[in-house]
Design a protein around this motif. Structure first.
Motif, PDB file in Angstrom:
ATOM      1  N   LEU A 193       6.664  20.054   2.695  1.00  0.00           N
ATOM      2  CA  LEU A 193       6.532  19.850   4.135  1.00  0.00           C
ATOM      3  C   LEU A 193       5.429  20.774   4.650  1.00  0.00           C
ATOM      4  N   LEU A 194       4.376  20.148   5.195  1.00  0.00           N
ATOM      5  CA  LEU A 194       3.200  20.906   5.636  1.00  0.00           C
ATOM      6  C   LEU A 194       2.800  20.471   7.044  1.00  0.00           C
ATOM      7  N   PRO A 195       3.644  20.713   8.044  1.00  0.00           N
ATOM      8  CA  PRO A 195       3.330  20.254   9.397  1.00  0.00           C
ATOM      9  C   PRO A 195       2.079  20.926   9.950  1.00  0.00           C
ATOM     10  N   GLU A 255       4.144  23.609  17.108  1.00  0.00           N
ATOM     11  CA  GLU A 255       4.155  24.280  18.407  1.00  0.00           C
ATOM     12  C   GLU A 255       5.455  24.033  19.170  1.00  0.00           C
ATOM     13  N   LEU A 256       6.027  22.840  19.064  1.00  0.00           N
ATOM     14  CA  LEU A 256       7.239  22.504  19.815  1.00  0.00           C
ATOM     15  C   LEU A 256       8.392  23.445  19.488  1.00  0.00           C
ATOM     16  N   TYR A 257       8.395  23.956  18.263  1.00  0.00           N
ATOM     17  CA  TYR A 257       9.494  24.831  17.826  1.00  0.00           C
ATOM     18  C   TYR A 257       9.022  26.259  17.567  1.00  0.00           C
ATOM     19  N   ALA A 258       8.015  26.677  18.304  1.00  0.00           N
ATOM     20  CA  ALA A 258       7.494  28.039  18.138  1.00  0.00           C
ATOM     21  C   ALA A 258       8.579  29.088  18.397  1.00  0.00           C
ATOM     22  N   HIS A 259       9.537  28.741  19.245  1.00  0.00           N
ATOM     23  CA  HIS A 259      10.599  29.701  19.573  1.00  0.00           C
ATOM     24  C   HIS A 259      11.547  29.950  18.396  1.00  0.00           C
ATOM     25  N   LEU A 260      11.423  29.140  17.334  1.00  0.00           N
ATOM     26  CA  LEU A 260      12.288  29.319  16.172  1.00  0.00           C
ATOM     27  C   LEU A 260      11.625  30.111  15.052  1.00  0.00           C
ATOM     28  N   SER A 261      10.399  30.599  15.299  1.00  0.00           N
ATOM     29  CA  SER A 261       9.724  31.397  14.278  1.00  0.00           C
ATOM     30  C   SER A 261      10.341  32.796  14.252  1.00  0.00           C
ATOM     31  N   PRO A 262      10.187  33.502  13.136  1.00  0.00           N
ATOM     32  CA  PRO A 262      10.723  34.865  13.061  1.00  0.00           C
ATOM     33  C   PRO A 262      10.144  35.747  14.160  1.00  0.00           C
ATOM     34  N   ASN A 314       0.864  -1.179   0.000  1.00  0.00           N
ATOM     35  CA  ASN A 314       0.000   0.000   0.000  1.00  0.00           C
ATOM     36  C   ASN A 314       0.901   1.229   0.000  1.00  0.00           C
ATOM     37  N   ILE A 315       0.846   2.031  -1.062  1.00  0.00           N
ATOM     38  CA  ILE A 315       1.725   3.202  -1.122  1.00  0.00           C
ATOM     39  C   ILE A 315       1.193   4.356  -0.279  1.00  0.00           C
ATOM     40  N   LEU A 316      -0.073   4.329   0.091  1.00  0.00           N
ATOM     41  CA  LEU A 316      -0.660   5.345   0.963  1.00  0.00           C
ATOM     42  C   LEU A 316      -0.319   6.753   0.483  1.00  0.00           C
ATOM     43  N   ARG A 317      -0.626   7.003  -0.774  1.00  0.00           N
ATOM     44  CA  ARG A 317      -0.340   8.321  -1.348  1.00  0.00           C
ATOM     45  C   ARG A 317      -1.204   9.382  -0.677  1.00  0.00           C
ATOM     46  N   PRO A 318      -0.599  10.448  -0.131  1.00  0.00           N
ATOM     47  CA  PRO A 318      -1.391  11.435   0.609  1.00  0.00           C
ATOM     48  C   PRO A 318      -1.915  12.562  -0.268  1.00  0.00           C
ATOM     49  N   SER A 319      -3.052  13.101   0.121  1.00  0.00           N
ATOM     50  CA  SER A 319      -3.503  14.371  -0.440  1.00  0.00           C
ATOM     51  C   SER A 319      -2.744  15.482   0.283  1.00  0.00           C
ATOM     52  N   ARG A 320      -2.922  16.713  -0.169  1.00  0.00           N
ATOM     53  CA  ARG A 320      -2.262  17.831   0.504  1.00  0.00           C
ATOM     54  C   ARG A 320      -2.660  17.880   1.980  1.00  0.00           C
ATOM     55  N   GLU A 321      -3.924  17.615   2.255  1.00  0.00           N
ATOM     56  CA  GLU A 321      -4.418  17.679   3.644  1.00  0.00           C
ATOM     57  C   GLU A 321      -3.875  16.530   4.491  1.00  0.00           C
ATOM     58  N   GLN A 322      -3.481  15.432   3.857  1.00  0.00           N
ATOM     59  CA  GLN A 322      -2.981  14.267   4.590  1.00  0.00           C
ATOM     60  C   GLN A 322      -1.457  14.244   4.707  1.00  0.00           C
ATOM     61  N   ARG A 323      -0.793  15.218   4.093  1.00  0.00           N
ATOM     62  CA  ARG A 323       0.675  15.152   4.016  1.00  0.00           C
ATOM     63  C   ARG A 323       1.324  15.096   5.394  1.00  0.00           C
ATOM     64  N   ALA A 324       0.844  15.880   6.338  1.00  0.00           N
ATOM     65  CA  ALA A 324       1.467  15.955   7.658  1.00  0.00           C
ATOM     66  C   ALA A 324       1.301  14.671   8.457  1.00  0.00           C
ATOM     67  N   SER A 342      10.000  20.467  12.913  1.00  0.00           N
ATOM     68  CA  SER A 342       8.708  19.876  13.275  1.00  0.00           C
ATOM     69  C   SER A 342       8.500  18.551  12.553  1.00  0.00           C
ATOM     70  N   VAL A 343       8.876  18.519  11.283  1.00  0.00           N
ATOM     71  CA  VAL A 343       8.729  17.296  10.492  1.00  0.00           C
ATOM     72  C   VAL A 343       9.675  16.206  10.991  1.00  0.00           C
ATOM     73  N   LEU A 344      10.914  16.584  11.316  1.00  0.00           N
ATOM     74  CA  LEU A 344      11.874  15.593  11.812  1.00  0.00           C
ATOM     75  C   LEU A 344      11.423  14.993  13.141  1.00  0.00           C
ATOM     76  N   THR A 345      10.892  15.814  14.007  1.00  0.00           N
ATOM     77  CA  THR A 345      10.444  15.303  15.307  1.00  0.00           C
ATOM     78  C   THR A 345       9.217  14.412  15.151  1.00  0.00           C
ATOM     79  N   GLU A 346       8.326  14.740  14.227  1.00  0.00           N
ATOM     80  CA  GLU A 346       7.182  13.868  13.974  1.00  0.00           C
ATOM     81  C   GLU A 346       7.642  12.540  13.375  1.00  0.00           C
TER      82      GLU A 346
END
Length: 498
Positions: free
Chosen positions: A243-245, A251-258, A198-208, A272-276
Motif C-alpha cells: 500500500l503506497l498512497p 492528507e485526509l487522515y493526517a491526524h492519525l499519524s504518530p 486488461n489486467i492493468l498491472r501497476p508499477s510501484r509508481e502507479q500502485r496508488a 487512505s487506501v480504503l477511502t480511495e
C-alpha cells in the motif's frame, strides 16, 4: 425475441378478442378490416412488453483483494479508542459504499471457497471447489506450481462466468487483477470467455492510482456497451500489499499519524487506501447512473478472501491497522476460520433487491454465483459444485441444498489463533473443521458463535459424524498431492528446557 407473447400479453390480446365477439356493436362497426387496424395499434405495445419481459440485467462484479469484514463501516467498522489521550479520532470514511449499501442488501453468510487469491477466484469463475480443479494455492512462476502439484493455470475448457454470459448474448469484459494463471498470461484470456481484458498491472509508481485506472477502463467498457447487456468483472488490487498512497490521499487522515517525527501511521496509510477505493467505486456507480443503466444492472461488491495478518513483512508499515479488521471472526487470509473465508457481500438491483435490507439467513458462496448468474442471464444451466440462488437477487431468502467444502494444504501464517485445520465443511447452522487424519475436530454453531471460540463437537456427536462423513467423502475425491508439513497445525516455538 421469442415468437410467442408473454403470458400477460396473451391475456390482453384474448380480452380484446372477447370484446369483439361479445359486443355486437363493435363487430358491426369494426368489420375484419377495422379489427386489423385496431390490432396494428395494440401489437407494438404487446411486442414492447414482450421485449421488456425478456430483458436480462447487466451484471457488475466488483471484487476487492484482502478486504477485511470490518474494513467497511456498513459492516460495523468503528475506530478503536483508548484512554489517556491516545484515542483515534474518527472512523474510516467510505460514504459511497455506505450509500450503495443503503440502496441494496447486505448479506452476512456469504463465503468464498478459498482463503487465498487464486483458489478463491477460481471458485468464483468456474463454480467449482478450487481443490477439485487443482487450485490449492496461488499460481506462481517458475517451478513453484509443479513443486506443489498444481497446474500453471485454470483449465480454459471449464465453463466460466464469462462463458455463461457470452452464450446468452452478453458483452463480457474483465479489468484488473487476474491471477488464474502464471505470468506471462497463457492461455489467452479470450479462451475464458472475455471479449475484452486488461489486467492493468501497476508499477510501484502507479500502485496508488491502480484502482482509478481499473475503474477508468471499466467505465469505458460500459459506455461502449450501453446498448447491449454486459457482464463486467472489476477485480481491484486494494487493499492488498504493498500500500503506497499518495500525499494527497494521506492528507485526509493526517491526524492519525504518530505524534513524533515525520513518519506515517499505520492507520493513516490503511484508511487512505480504503477511502480511495471508496471514491473510485463511487465514481463507477455515478457513471452507471448517468448512462441510465442503473435500473437494469445488478452490482455486487465483495472480496476474494480475508485480510492479511499484521505480522507479515509486506504489511509491516501498516500491519497494526489490520489487527481488528477481521470483525467478530477468528482467522485471516489462508485460514479456514471465518475471518479467512467469510466476506462482506453487498448487492444492489433497483426494483428487485430491497433497499437497506440485511439478510442474515441465506448461506451461499462463490461457487453459487455461476449457476445463479446463468439463471439471471437466461443461459442454459451449468453442471458445477454450486447451485442457483438467484432468488436472493429478487429479495428472497434461499436455503442451500449442497454443503460447502474447503481444503488448505499449506500453513496459515501469522497469529496462532488463526491457524485452522486443513479441512472444513459448512451446512446449515453448522461448520466442522478437522484434519484428514482425524485430529483437531472442531464444530461451531455459526449463527450463534461467529467467533468460532466455543467448540461444541462433544455435545453434538451425531452432527459431527454426519458432517465428517460428507467432508471425508469429498476429500477422498480430490487428487492427492503435495501437503506442507505444517498444514493444519498450530505452530509456535514454545520455550523448552535447555
Amino acid at each position: 425475441m421469442k415468437n410467442d407473447f408473454p403470458c400477460f400479453g396473451r391475456y390482453i390480446l384474448s380480452r380484446i378478442m372477447e370484446t369483439f365477439q361479445i359486443n355486437g356493436c363493435l363487430t358491426i362497426i369494426f368489420p375484419m378490416f377495422g379489427k386489423m387496424i385496431l390490432l396494428s395499434m395494440i401489437l407494438p405495445f404487446l411486442f414492447c412488453f414482450s421485449a421488456a419481459a425478456e430483458k436480462h440485467p447487466n451484471v457488475v462484479l466488483f471484487l476487492c483483494d484482502d478486504l477485511g469484514w470490518a474494513d467497511l463501516p456498513c459492516y460495523g467498522q468503528r475506530a478503536q479508542t483508548a484512554h489517556g489521550g491516545w484515542s483515534i479520532q474518527g472512523d474510516v470514511q467510505m460514504p459511497h459504499l455506505d450509500r450503495f449499501a443503503s440502496k441494496g442488501t447486505r448479506f452476512t453468510r456469504f463465503y468464498v471457497n478459498g482463503a487465498v487469491c487464486s483458489p478463491s477466484r477460481a471458485g468464483i469463475m468456474t463454480g467449482r471447489f478450487p481443490s477439485s480443479i487443482g487450485a490449492h494455492d496461488f499460481f506462481g512462476p517458475g517451478s513453484l506450481n509443479p513443486d506443489r502439484n498444481m497446474p500453471d493455470y485454470v483449465d480454459p475448457n471449464l465453463t466460466t462466468l464469462a462463458d455463461v454470459f457470452k452464450s446468452a448474448g452478453y458483452a463480457t469484459g474483465h479489468f484488473g487483477k487476474w491471477h488464474l494463471n502464471t505470468d506471462p498470461a497463457v492461455p489467452p484470456v479470450s479462451e475464458y470467455g472475455f471479449d475484452e481484458f486488461n489486467i492493468l498491472r501497476p508499477s510501484r509508481e502507479q500502485r496508488a492510482t491502480n484502482t482509478a485506472a481499473i475503474v477508468d477502463a471499466s467505465i469505458d467498457f460500459m459506455e461502449r456497451n450501453a446498448d447491449t447487456p454486459f457482464f463486467l468483472n472489476i477485480w481491484i488490487r486494494d487493499p492488498h500489499a504493498p500500500l503506497l498512497p499518495t500525499e494527497e490521499q494521506l492528507e485526509l487522515y493526517a491526524h492519525l499519524s504518530p505524534k513524533w517525527g515525520d513518519q506515517y501511521g499505520g492507520l493513516q496509510v490503511y484508511y487512505s487506501v480504503l477511502t480511495e477505493l471508496d471514491r473510485q467505486f463511487g465514481r463507477l456507480m455515478a457513471r452507471l447512473d448517468e448512462l441510465g443503466l442503473a435500473e437494469n444492472t445488478l452490482v455486487i461488491f465483495t472480496s476474494d478472501n480475508g485480510p492479511v495478518d499484521g505480522l507479515l513483512a509486506g504489511t509491516s508499515h501498516y500491519g497494526g491497522a489490520t489487527s481488528a479488521n477481521h470483525g467478530p471472526f477468528r482467522g485471516a487470509k489462508r485460514s479456514l476460520y471465518d475471518g479467512g473465508v467469510r466476506m462482506p457481500f453487498v448487492a444492489r438491483f433497483p426494483g428487485q433487491i430491497p433497499e437497506g435490507q440485511l439478510d442474515e439467513t441465506t448461506l451461499f458462496s462463490g461457487v453459487d454465483l455461476l449457476p445463479s448468474f446463468a439463471a439471471l442471464a437466461g443461459a442454459a444451466p451449468v453442471e458445477c459444485d454450486g447451485e442457483d440462488v438467484s432468488a436472493i437477487f429478487r429479495g428472497q431468502s434461499v436455503k442451500k441444498e449442497k454443503p460447502l467444502f474447503w481444503e488448505n494444504r499449506f500453513p496459515v501464517y501469522g497469529a496462532v489463533a488463526h491457524q485452522s485445520p486443513m479441512l472444513a465443511v459448512c451446512e446449515g447452522q453448522w461448520k466442522l473443521l478437522m484434519n484428514p487424519d482425524g485430529s483437531r475436530v472442531e464444530l461451531y454453531d455459526s449463527p450463534n458463535d461467529p467467533s468460532e471460540l466455543n467448540n461444541v463437537a462433544h455435545l453434538y456427536p451425531g452432527v459431527v459424524s454426519g458432517l465428517k462423513q460428507k467432508l471425508m467423502s469429498w476429500h477422498s475425491s480430490l487428487k492427492p498431492g503435495f501437503v506442507h508439513h505444517d498444514a493444519g497445525k498450530r505452530v509456535f516455538n514454545w520455550p523448552e528446557e535447555k
